[in-house]
Design a protein around this motif. Structure first.
Motif, PDB file in Angstrom:
ATOM      1  N   ARG A 169      29.224  -7.468   7.564  1.00 32.58           N
ATOM      2  CA  ARG A 169      30.451  -7.653   6.791  1.00 32.58           C
ATOM      3  C   ARG A 169      31.361  -6.434   6.924  1.00 32.58           C
ATOM      4  O   ARG A 169      32.573  -6.557   7.047  1.00 32.58           O
ATOM      5  N   ILE A 170      30.770  -5.234   6.916  1.00 31.22           N
ATOM      6  CA  ILE A 170      31.558  -4.003   7.017  1.00 31.22           C
ATOM      7  C   ILE A 170      32.265  -3.925   8.364  1.00 31.22           C
ATOM      8  O   ILE A 170      33.445  -3.578   8.450  1.00 31.22           O
ATOM      9  N   LYS A 171      31.561  -4.277   9.436  1.00 34.02           N
ATOM     10  CA  LYS A 171      32.138  -4.162  10.776  1.00 34.02           C
ATOM     11  C   LYS A 171      33.233  -5.193  11.031  1.00 34.02           C
ATOM     12  O   LYS A 171      34.098  -4.989  11.858  1.00 34.02           O
ATOM     13  N   LYS A 172      33.201  -6.331  10.307  1.00 42.46           N
ATOM     14  CA  LYS A 172      34.226  -7.365  10.478  1.00 42.46           C
ATOM     15  C   LYS A 172      35.408  -7.190   9.542  1.00 42.46           C
ATOM     16  O   LYS A 172      36.382  -7.909   9.646  1.00 42.46           O
ATOM     17  N   TRP A 173      35.345  -6.233   8.623  1.00 43.72           N
ATOM     18  CA  TRP A 173      36.394  -6.058   7.616  1.00 43.72           C
ATOM     19  C   TRP A 173      37.640  -5.504   8.252  1.00 43.72           C
ATOM     20  O   TRP A 173      37.534  -4.651   9.121  1.00 43.72           O
ATOM     21  N   PRO A 174      38.829  -5.837   7.930  1.00 38.71           N
ATOM     22  CA  PRO A 174      39.233  -6.914   7.009  1.00 38.71           C
ATOM     23  C   PRO A 174      39.225  -8.258   7.713  1.00 38.71           C
ATOM     24  O   PRO A 174      39.442  -8.338   8.906  1.00 38.71           O
ATOM     25  N   LYS A 175      38.972  -9.286   6.959  1.00 44.03           N
ATOM     26  CA  LYS A 175      38.968 -10.632   7.532  1.00 44.03           C
ATOM     27  C   LYS A 175      40.412 -11.045   7.800  1.00 44.03           C
ATOM     28  O   LYS A 175      41.285 -10.859   6.968  1.00 44.03           O
ATOM     29  N   MET A 220      42.149  -3.223  12.726  1.00 35.36           N
ATOM     30  CA  MET A 220      41.506  -2.063  13.298  1.00 35.36           C
ATOM     31  C   MET A 220      40.079  -1.969  12.768  1.00 35.36           C
ATOM     32  O   MET A 220      39.804  -2.245  11.615  1.00 35.36           O
ATOM     33  N   LYS A 221      39.178  -1.545  13.622  1.00 37.68           N
ATOM     34  CA  LYS A 221      37.768  -1.421  13.253  1.00 37.68           C
ATOM     35  C   LYS A 221      37.568  -0.255  12.291  1.00 37.68           C
ATOM     36  O   LYS A 221      38.243   0.758  12.391  1.00 37.68           O
ATOM     37  N   PRO A 222      36.619  -0.389  11.368  1.00 37.40           N
ATOM     38  CA  PRO A 222      36.338   0.719  10.445  1.00 37.40           C
ATOM     39  C   PRO A 222      35.639   1.869  11.175  1.00 37.40           C
ATOM     40  O   PRO A 222      34.964   1.673  12.180  1.00 37.40           O
ATOM     41  N   ILE A 223      35.816   3.075  10.653  1.00 39.98           N
ATOM     42  CA  ILE A 223      35.154   4.259  11.184  1.00 39.98           C
ATOM     43  C   ILE A 223      33.925   4.519  10.322  1.00 39.98           C
ATOM     44  O   ILE A 223      34.038   4.757   9.123  1.00 39.98           O
ATOM     45  N   TYR A 250      27.998   4.208   1.340  1.00 36.23           N
ATOM     46  CA  TYR A 250      26.876   3.291   1.225  1.00 36.23           C
ATOM     47  C   TYR A 250      25.566   4.037   1.414  1.00 36.23           C
ATOM     48  O   TYR A 250      25.478   4.938   2.249  1.00 36.23           O
ATOM     49  N   CYS A 251      24.528   3.635   0.681  1.00 35.02           N
ATOM     50  CA  CYS A 251      23.184   4.145   0.947  1.00 35.02           C
ATOM     51  C   CYS A 251      22.628   3.375   2.146  1.00 35.02           C
ATOM     52  O   CYS A 251      23.213   2.391   2.598  1.00 35.02           O
ATOM     53  N   GLN A 252      21.498   3.805   2.655  1.00 34.93           N
ATOM     54  CA  GLN A 252      20.917   3.182   3.850  1.00 34.93           C
ATOM     55  C   GLN A 252      20.602   1.703   3.617  1.00 34.93           C
ATOM     56  O   GLN A 252      20.902   0.858   4.458  1.00 34.93           O
ATOM     57  N   LYS A 253      20.025   1.380   2.461  1.00 37.37           N
ATOM     58  CA  LYS A 253      19.625   0.004   2.161  1.00 37.37           C
ATOM     59  C   LYS A 253      20.837  -0.930   2.064  1.00 37.37           C
ATOM     60  O   LYS A 253      20.856  -2.000   2.680  1.00 37.37           O
ATOM     61  N   CYS A 254      21.859  -0.517   1.339  1.00 39.06           N
ATOM     62  CA  CYS A 254      23.049  -1.349   1.173  1.00 39.06           C
ATOM     63  C   CYS A 254      23.834  -1.461   2.475  1.00 39.06           C
ATOM     64  O   CYS A 254      24.388  -2.515   2.779  1.00 39.06           O
TER      65      CYS A 254
END
Length: 115
Positions: free
Chosen positions: A105-111, A1-4, A94-98
């Protein structure tokens, strides 16, 4: 499932409080008081925070800090980590920079593993 992924937003009062805490100014607080006769009234007082209490209040407002660099976060990311029988969620900030660096990587999690 995709992260929110949600951008952390504040009300104008919270933004004003954050600005005053960052500048080291007193923050006005209003509370409702009820006396013995049953009448209620509002009492406003200026609360001056020490550096450590101000930082603690900012962490309460932001809900934590960035998991990578420990700055105040701009995004809240929620991942489903449980199965159908248990609804467990992982909440990361997460802050804006990170977030910009880790967005792919965040949008593809979990692999997913291919066996």
């Amino acid at each position: 499932m995709k992260p929110i992924i949600k951008k952390i937003e504040f009300t104008s009062e919270e933004l004003d409080e954050i600005d005053k805490l960052n500048k080291g100014q007193a923050v006005p607080k209003t509370r409702t008081v009820t006396n013995k006769s049953g009448s209620t009234y509002d009492v406003t007082y200026n609360k001056k925070f020490s550096f450590h209490l101000g930082r603690k209040r900012l962490l309460e407002l932001y809900g934590g800090h960035c998991i990578l660099c420990a700055k105040y976060p701009d995004y809240k990311v929620s991942h489903d980590v449980g199965d159908k029988t248990q609804g467990a969620k992982l909440l990361q900030r997460y802050c804006q920079k990170c977030f910009s660096k880790q967005e792919e990587r965040i949008k593809k999690w979990p692999k997913t593993k291919k066996n």
